[in-house]
Scaffold this motif. Structure first.
Motif, PDB file in Angstrom:
ATOM      1  N   LEU A  64       2.757   3.713  -4.946  1.00 32.74           N
ATOM      2  CA  LEU A  64       2.229   4.977  -5.450  1.00 32.74           C
ATOM      3  C   LEU A  64       2.708   6.156  -4.613  1.00 32.74           C
ATOM      4  CD1 LEU A  64      -1.399   3.781  -6.258  1.00 32.74           C
ATOM      5  CD2 LEU A  64       0.284   4.583  -7.928  1.00 32.74           C
ATOM      6  N   MET A  65       2.770   5.977  -3.300  1.00 35.52           N
ATOM      7  CA  MET A  65       3.270   7.039  -2.423  1.00 35.52           C
ATOM      8  C   MET A  65       4.733   7.351  -2.724  1.00 35.52           C
ATOM      9  SD  MET A  65       0.920   8.186  -0.205  1.00 35.52           S
ATOM     10  CE  MET A  65       1.722   8.680   1.330  1.00 35.52           C
ATOM     11  N   ILE A  66       5.526   6.309  -2.936  1.00 29.79           N
ATOM     12  CA  ILE A  66       6.946   6.501  -3.247  1.00 29.79           C
ATOM     13  C   ILE A  66       7.109   7.269  -4.554  1.00 29.79           C
ATOM     14  CG2 ILE A  66       9.044   5.276  -3.951  1.00 29.79           C
ATOM     15  CD1 ILE A  66       8.255   3.104  -1.874  1.00 29.79           C
ATOM     16  N   GLU A  67       6.367   6.853  -5.572  1.00 32.86           N
ATOM     17  CA  GLU A  67       6.485   7.542  -6.864  1.00 32.86           C
ATOM     18  C   GLU A  67       6.007   8.986  -6.762  1.00 32.86           C
ATOM     19  OE1 GLU A  67       5.630   6.801 -11.592  1.00 32.86           O
ATOM     20  OE2 GLU A  67       4.312   5.810 -10.139  1.00 32.86           O
ATOM     21  N   LYS A  68       4.927   9.212  -6.032  1.00 35.01           N
ATOM     22  CA  LYS A  68       4.419  10.573  -5.854  1.00 35.01           C
ATOM     23  C   LYS A  68       5.470  11.466  -5.211  1.00 35.01           C
ATOM     24  CE  LYS A  68       1.240  13.858  -5.426  1.00 35.01           C
ATOM     25  NZ  LYS A  68       0.712  14.584  -6.599  1.00 35.01           N
ATOM     26  N   TYR A  69       6.154  10.942  -4.216  1.00 32.33           N
ATOM     27  CA  TYR A  69       7.143  11.754  -3.513  1.00 32.33           C
ATOM     28  C   TYR A  69       8.396  11.984  -4.348  1.00 32.33           C
ATOM     29  CZ  TYR A  69      10.277  13.486   0.089  1.00 32.33           C
ATOM     30  OH  TYR A  69      11.165  14.261   0.802  1.00 32.33           O
ATOM     31  N   LEU A  70       8.871  10.936  -5.017  1.00 30.81           N
ATOM     32  CA  LEU A  70      10.136  11.052  -5.744  1.00 30.81           C
ATOM     33  C   LEU A  70       9.979  11.738  -7.101  1.00 30.81           C
ATOM     34  CD1 LEU A  70      11.781   7.579  -4.981  1.00 30.81           C
ATOM     35  CD2 LEU A  70      12.167   9.770  -3.843  1.00 30.81           C
ATOM     36  N   ARG A  71       8.826  11.588  -7.715  1.00 35.85           N
ATOM     37  CA  ARG A  71       8.613  12.166  -9.049  1.00 35.85           C
ATOM     38  C   ARG A  71       7.580  13.283  -9.081  1.00 35.85           C
ATOM     39  NH1 ARG A  71       8.409   6.550 -12.619  1.00 35.85           N
ATOM     40  NH2 ARG A  71      10.664   6.321 -12.899  1.00 35.85           N
ATOM     41  N   ASP A  72       6.801  13.399  -8.020  1.00 36.83           N
ATOM     42  CA  ASP A  72       5.705  14.358  -7.959  1.00 36.83           C
ATOM     43  C   ASP A  72       4.653  14.090  -9.036  1.00 36.83           C
ATOM     44  OD1 ASP A  72       4.386  16.449  -6.716  1.00 36.83           O
ATOM     45  OD2 ASP A  72       5.164  17.939  -8.114  1.00 36.83           O
ATOM     46  N   SER A  73       4.607  12.877  -9.523  1.00 40.78           N
ATOM     47  CA  SER A  73       3.612  12.496 -10.526  1.00 40.78           C
ATOM     48  C   SER A  73       3.499  10.978 -10.514  1.00 40.78           C
ATOM     49  CB  SER A  73       4.008  12.988 -11.922  1.00 40.78           C
ATOM     50  OG  SER A  73       5.239  12.401 -12.318  1.00 40.78           O
ATOM     51  N   ILE A  74       2.461  10.470 -11.142  1.00 37.23           N
ATOM     52  CA  ILE A  74       2.227   9.037 -11.212  1.00 37.23           C
ATOM     53  C   ILE A  74       2.250   8.601 -12.672  1.00 37.23           C
ATOM     54  CG2 ILE A  74       0.617   7.162 -10.698  1.00 37.23           C
ATOM     55  CD1 ILE A  74       1.863   8.446  -8.219  1.00 37.23           C
ATOM     56  N   THR A  75       3.079   7.611 -12.974  1.00 32.51           N
ATOM     57  CA  THR A  75       3.200   7.134 -14.352  1.00 32.51           C
ATOM     58  C   THR A  75       2.363   5.891 -14.612  1.00 32.51           C
ATOM     59  OG1 THR A  75       5.145   5.804 -13.766  1.00 32.51           O
ATOM     60  CG2 THR A  75       5.550   8.054 -14.535  1.00 32.51           C
ATOM     61  N   ARG A  76       1.859   5.252 -13.571  1.00 30.22           N
ATOM     62  CA  ARG A  76       1.067   4.041 -13.764  1.00 30.22           C
ATOM     63  C   ARG A  76      -0.259   4.366 -14.457  1.00 30.22           C
ATOM     64  NH1 ARG A  76       3.541   1.395  -9.364  1.00 30.22           N
ATOM     65  NH2 ARG A  76       3.696   3.409  -8.343  1.00 30.22           N
ATOM     66  N   PRO A  77      -0.843   3.406 -15.148  1.00 31.64           N
ATOM     67  CA  PRO A  77      -2.107   3.666 -15.849  1.00 31.64           C
ATOM     68  C   PRO A  77      -3.232   3.996 -14.878  1.00 31.64           C
ATOM     69  CG  PRO A  77      -1.563   1.321 -15.889  1.00 31.64           C
ATOM     70  CD  PRO A  77      -0.353   2.029 -15.374  1.00 31.64           C
ATOM     71  N   LYS A  78      -4.253   4.629 -15.421  1.00 33.54           N
ATOM     72  CA  LYS A  78      -5.349   5.132 -14.604  1.00 33.54           C
ATOM     73  C   LYS A  78      -6.026   4.030 -13.816  1.00 33.54           C
ATOM     74  CE  LYS A  78      -9.470   8.058 -14.906  1.00 33.54           C
ATOM     75  NZ  LYS A  78     -10.373   8.789 -15.830  1.00 33.54           N
ATOM     76  N   TYR A  79      -6.217   2.846 -14.446  1.00 36.35           N
ATOM     77  CA  TYR A  79      -6.928   1.771 -13.752  1.00 36.35           C
ATOM     78  C   TYR A  79      -6.176   1.310 -12.508  1.00 36.35           C
ATOM     79  CZ  TYR A  79      -3.678  -1.677 -15.784  1.00 36.35           C
ATOM     80  OH  TYR A  79      -2.554  -2.379 -16.128  1.00 36.35           O
ATOM     81  N   TYR A  80      -4.845   1.445 -12.527  1.00 36.97           N
ATOM     82  CA  TYR A  80      -4.022   1.013 -11.392  1.00 36.97           C
ATOM     83  C   TYR A  80      -4.374   1.829 -10.149  1.00 36.97           C
ATOM     84  CZ  TYR A  80       0.268  -0.505  -8.980  1.00 36.97           C
ATOM     85  OH  TYR A  80       1.165  -1.048  -8.095  1.00 36.97           O
ATOM     86  N   THR A  81      -4.439   3.143 -10.331  1.00 35.59           N
ATOM     87  CA  THR A  81      -4.733   4.017  -9.184  1.00 35.59           C
ATOM     88  C   THR A  81      -6.212   4.012  -8.819  1.00 35.59           C
ATOM     89  OG1 THR A  81      -4.932   5.926 -10.665  1.00 35.59           O
ATOM     90  CG2 THR A  81      -2.785   5.521  -9.689  1.00 35.59           C
ATOM     91  N   GLU A  82      -7.084   3.949  -9.826  1.00 35.98           N
ATOM     92  CA  GLU A  82      -8.520   4.006  -9.543  1.00 35.98           C
ATOM     93  C   GLU A  82      -8.976   2.809  -8.719  1.00 35.98           C
ATOM     94  OE1 GLU A  82     -10.830   4.508 -13.054  1.00 35.98           O
ATOM     95  OE2 GLU A  82     -10.645   6.699 -12.988  1.00 35.98           O
ATOM     96  N   ARG A  83      -8.395   1.662  -8.986  1.00 34.01           N
ATOM     97  CA  ARG A  83      -8.774   0.476  -8.235  1.00 34.01           C
ATOM     98  C   ARG A  83      -8.482   0.640  -6.747  1.00 34.01           C
ATOM     99  NH1 ARG A  83      -5.168  -3.484  -5.735  1.00 34.01           N
ATOM    100  NH2 ARG A  83      -6.448  -5.263  -5.232  1.00 34.01           N
ATOM    101  N   ILE A  84      -7.361   1.286  -6.438  1.00 38.79           N
ATOM    102  CA  ILE A  84      -7.010   1.524  -5.034  1.00 38.79           C
ATOM    103  C   ILE A  84      -7.919   2.588  -4.436  1.00 38.79           C
ATOM    104  CG2 ILE A  84      -5.192   2.297  -3.470  1.00 38.79           C
ATOM    105  CD1 ILE A  84      -4.587  -0.389  -4.716  1.00 38.79           C
ATOM    106  N   ILE A  85      -8.067   3.694  -5.134  1.00 46.71           N
ATOM    107  CA  ILE A  85      -8.823   4.826  -4.601  1.00 46.71           C
ATOM    108  C   ILE A  85     -10.290   4.488  -4.397  1.00 46.71           C
ATOM    109  CG2 ILE A  85      -9.641   7.163  -5.150  1.00 46.71           C
ATOM    110  CD1 ILE A  85      -6.904   7.629  -6.523  1.00 46.71           C
ATOM    111  N   LYS A  86     -10.858   3.723  -5.324  1.00 45.14           N
ATOM    112  CA  LYS A  86     -12.294   3.438  -5.263  1.00 45.14           C
ATOM    113  C   LYS A  86     -12.634   2.230  -4.393  1.00 45.14           C
ATOM    114  CE  LYS A  86     -13.412   5.498  -9.753  1.00 45.14           C
ATOM    115  NZ  LYS A  86     -13.971   5.257 -11.111  1.00 45.14           N
ATOM    116  N   ALA A  87     -11.643   1.452  -4.025  1.00 45.43           N
ATOM    117  CA  ALA A  87     -11.918   0.244  -3.240  1.00 45.43           C
ATOM    118  C   ALA A  87     -12.464   0.590  -1.862  1.00 45.43           C
ATOM    119  CB  ALA A  87     -10.644  -0.580  -3.100  1.00 45.43           C
ATOM    120  N   ASN A  88     -13.504  -0.101  -1.462  1.00 43.61           N
ATOM    121  CA  ASN A  88     -14.070   0.051  -0.126  1.00 43.61           C
ATOM    122  C   ASN A  88     -13.769  -1.230   0.649  1.00 43.61           C
ATOM    123  OD1 ASN A  88     -15.618   0.330   2.192  1.00 43.61           O
ATOM    124  ND2 ASN A  88     -17.320   1.303   1.118  1.00 43.61           N
TER     125      ASN A  88
END
Length: 644
Positions: free
Chosen positions: A579-603
């Motif tokens: 996700l960091m690589i895509e954010k830097y190279l594309r300045d956006s994230i193309t993966r589905p919402k659940y992909y990122t939410e699982r990482i962000i919300k994980a404790n």
């Protein structure tokens, strides 16, 4: 007659002695003892220190990371203080009567005649209310200064903080600082203190008996101007940094991203983070103690101070060193029956029975057996005594920037650890030891210790096919954007460029081939070359590690991610890096919402309940995990191929 003259001489002598005593006393008061001069001067003349604006710090796109905001220090000259309404005074500056008495006593003990700090960092609002009634409080005056403000509350461990100088610092800087001054205590604030602090000025002010300003002394002839500190342009990408901190929320670990072509650090995430604004203002001391007592140690700078066994990511280094030494070639094969046997009864297990396997596939499948044989050849089959061969191997590994400081522009960087041959000789009682005595080094376990910064730098070396620039956090200095010469020097890793291609091909397969350990972090149209690692941790659950660079040709970013106590590298670190690589190279994230939410919300903090695989469905026939979305995500599978 004689009696008369005798008395006259005695009287004259007394007058002379008295005059001499008075003259001596006057000389002492005016020349030697400066108390009365100071008292007189302070009654009519006040020297106001003009504190310069501390240099601001910007990101690589010149967006503000740190700026200044005004505050006001309340000063006191105890000898000038007259009776006043202390209740009203305490109300205006928000302190108790007990605190007032303590502060007054401290100031008086310091010097009744010299100005000293009474209360620091009054806000603009508090100062405005106090200023209206300041004439009622003789002996007090205010000095304007600025403190740090962090508009995005980001990169606290990188930026550092400032605080009041202590006696040791005053002595170190040969009197440049005085009591109550501020100095960089950590991070960039400390490393670049000489540039950021600027030069103080002095304003000489005439005051009346009521301590009110009456104008400049000699029309400012003896005043000096303050010179602002230099601005610093950091290498950080603020948006990437903020995103990295978001992904690492409620996790312990690091993210370090480097631009391989320059050595500039794009992201420097140490998690848990803290709000750097907590280290500013009148509550700084209380906040500091709370942060120190936090069990997750947010003030610990993990990217440069935490040391971990690198795990399977170290196989990349061993594959390169072994080729350079002639121990293996890209075509060398070994048979993997599910583990590597050594000595009479030694056995190092592998995650799979790989069968006959070559270099590229050994990286893709992370075969422990392959690297057991490879390490044996480098140590036992060189024609040298094993302890001497080990020293040669160690020196080759250290050229990757491992086992010694890289020299990043931050204080207190750790070396990492690669034990010397003497260490093992002492441990085993003689120098008659071979590869079997430290075989865990072949797969990045055992006595090795590597910082996340060093891991990212190894990826920069691989991306560059054999060299690196010293990793650094400040890209340019001042309006002229000066670049330090040391950051323009190429450092060779001692590996010929031709040996990188089979390793890079294996790393590409890790992410892009269906059987690779990092396949579920693949990005469409961006070829990531990476290596997962699951690092054994004797103090708890394994650490999740992933290193990578992208794209394969003309790489723009090299990255290392460590998530402590999180298990498989493919499960947590790899998707964060992706996700960091895509954010830097594309300045956006193309993966589905659940992909990122699982990482962000994980404790993933110790003691927390974890939901590792949301969104997984099981095939009723095969009982194998089946993704609930057509786009595969590492959130859905903990790969059985993930390495040890």
């Amino acid at each position: 007659m004689n009696s008369f003259f005798t008395r006259r001489y005695i009287i004259q002598g007394l007058f002379i002695v008295t005059a001499l005593v008075l003259l001596a006393r006057l000389f002492y008061i005016q020349v030697i003892d400066d108390r009365y001069k100071l008292s007189a001067d302070n009654n009519v003349l006040r020297k106001l220190i003009i504190y310069p604006a501390r240099g601001i710090i910007l990101d690589r796109n010149e967006k503000v990371l740190v700026q200044n905001e005004p505050v006001y220090d309340l000063m006191i000259i105890p000898k000038q203080v007259k009776p006043f309404d202390t209740v009203e005074f305490c109300r205006l500056i928000d302190i108790t009567k007990k605190e007032f008495d303590k502060k007054y006593k401290k100031a008086n003990n310091y010097s009744p005649y010299r100005a000293s700090l009474f209360e620091k960092q009054l806000s603009a609002k508090t100062y405005a209310a106090f200023q209206e009634k300041q004439f009622q409080f003789p002996g007090f005056y205010v000095l304007a200064r600025s403190v740090r403000y962090y508009p995005d509350s980001t990169a606290a461990q990188f930026l550092g903080y400032i605080g009041e100088v202590n006696d040791k610092e005053i002595e170190k800087y040969a009197g440049f600082y005085t009591q109550g001054d501020y100095i960089g205590k950590s991070g960039i604030e400390k490393s670049y203190e000489d540039l950021l602090r600027g030069q103080r000025g002095v304003r000489n002010i005439m005051v009346d008996v009521h301590n009110r300003e009456q104008g400049s002394f000699f029309e400012g002839k003896y005043d000096t101007l303050a010179v602002a500190g230099d601005k610093l342009i950091s290498s950080l990408d603020k948006e990437l940094q903020l995103y990295g901190e978001q992904l690492m929320n409620n996790k312990i670990g690091s993210v370090v991203a480097i631009e391989p072509a320059t050595g500039e650090i794009l992201a420097f995430v140490s998690s848990p983070k803290y709000d750097p604004n907590l280290m500013v203002g009148r509550q700084r001391g209380n906040n500091y103690m709370k942060l120190l007592k936090d069990p997750f140690k947010p003030m610990f700078i993990r990217p440069t101070q935490a040391e971990y066994p690198p795990g399977s990511i170290f196989k990349v280094v061993n594959a390169l060193v072994a080729q350079q030494m002639g121990a293996i070639t890209a075509q060398t094969t070994f048979h993997c029956p599910g583990g590597y046997r050594y000595g009479s009864r030694g056995f190092m297990g592998c995650t799979h029975v790989h069968g006959t396997i070559a270099l590229e596939k050994s990286i893709e499948g992370s075969c422990n057996t392959y690297y057991g044989y490879t390490y044996q050849r480098m140590i036992d089959k060189t024609g040298l005594k094993p302890f001497k061969a080990y020293t040669r191997w160690r020196e080759a590994v250290m050229k990757f920037g491992i086992g010694a400081e890289l020299g990043i522009d931050l204080p207190a960087e750790r070396d990492g650890l690669i034990p010397t041959a003497d260490y093992f000789t002492k441990r085993w009682g003689s120098n008659k030891w071979g590869s079997g005595f430290n075989i865990s080094l072949s797969i990045g376990q055992g006595e090795l210790g590597i910082t996340p910064l060093q891991m990212a730098n190894v990826m920069a070396i691989v991306a560059n096919r054999g060299f690196y620039y010293k990793p650094h956090l400040i890209k340019a200095i001042g309006d002229k954007k000066i670049i330090k010469e040391e950051y323009t020097i190429k450092n060779s890793a001692g590996i010929d460029a031709k040996y990188f291609e089979p390793v890079i091909e294996g790393m590409s397969r890790v992410v892009n081939a269906p059987g690779g350990t990092g396949y579920f972090s693949k990005i469409v149209d961006i070829e990531i070359c990476g290596k997962t690692g699951t690092v054994q941790n004797p103090h708890g659950a394994d650490h999740s590690v992933f290193v990578a660079f992208a794209p394969r040709q003309n790489p723009k970013i090299a990255i290392a991610v460590v998530v402590e106590n999180a298990g498989f590298g493919s499960t947590w670190s790899a998707p964060i890096a992706s996700l960091m690589i895509e954010k830097y190279l594309r300045d956006s994230i193309t993966r589905p919402k659940y992909y990122t939410e699982r990482i962000i919300k994980a404790n993933l903090l110790p003691g927390q309940k974890r939901v590792l695989r949301p969104g997984i469905k099981k095939d009723s026939t095969t009982s194998k995990p089946v993704a609930s979305n057509a786009i595969p995500a590492s959130t859905q599978i903990s790969s059985k191929k993930d390495e040890q």
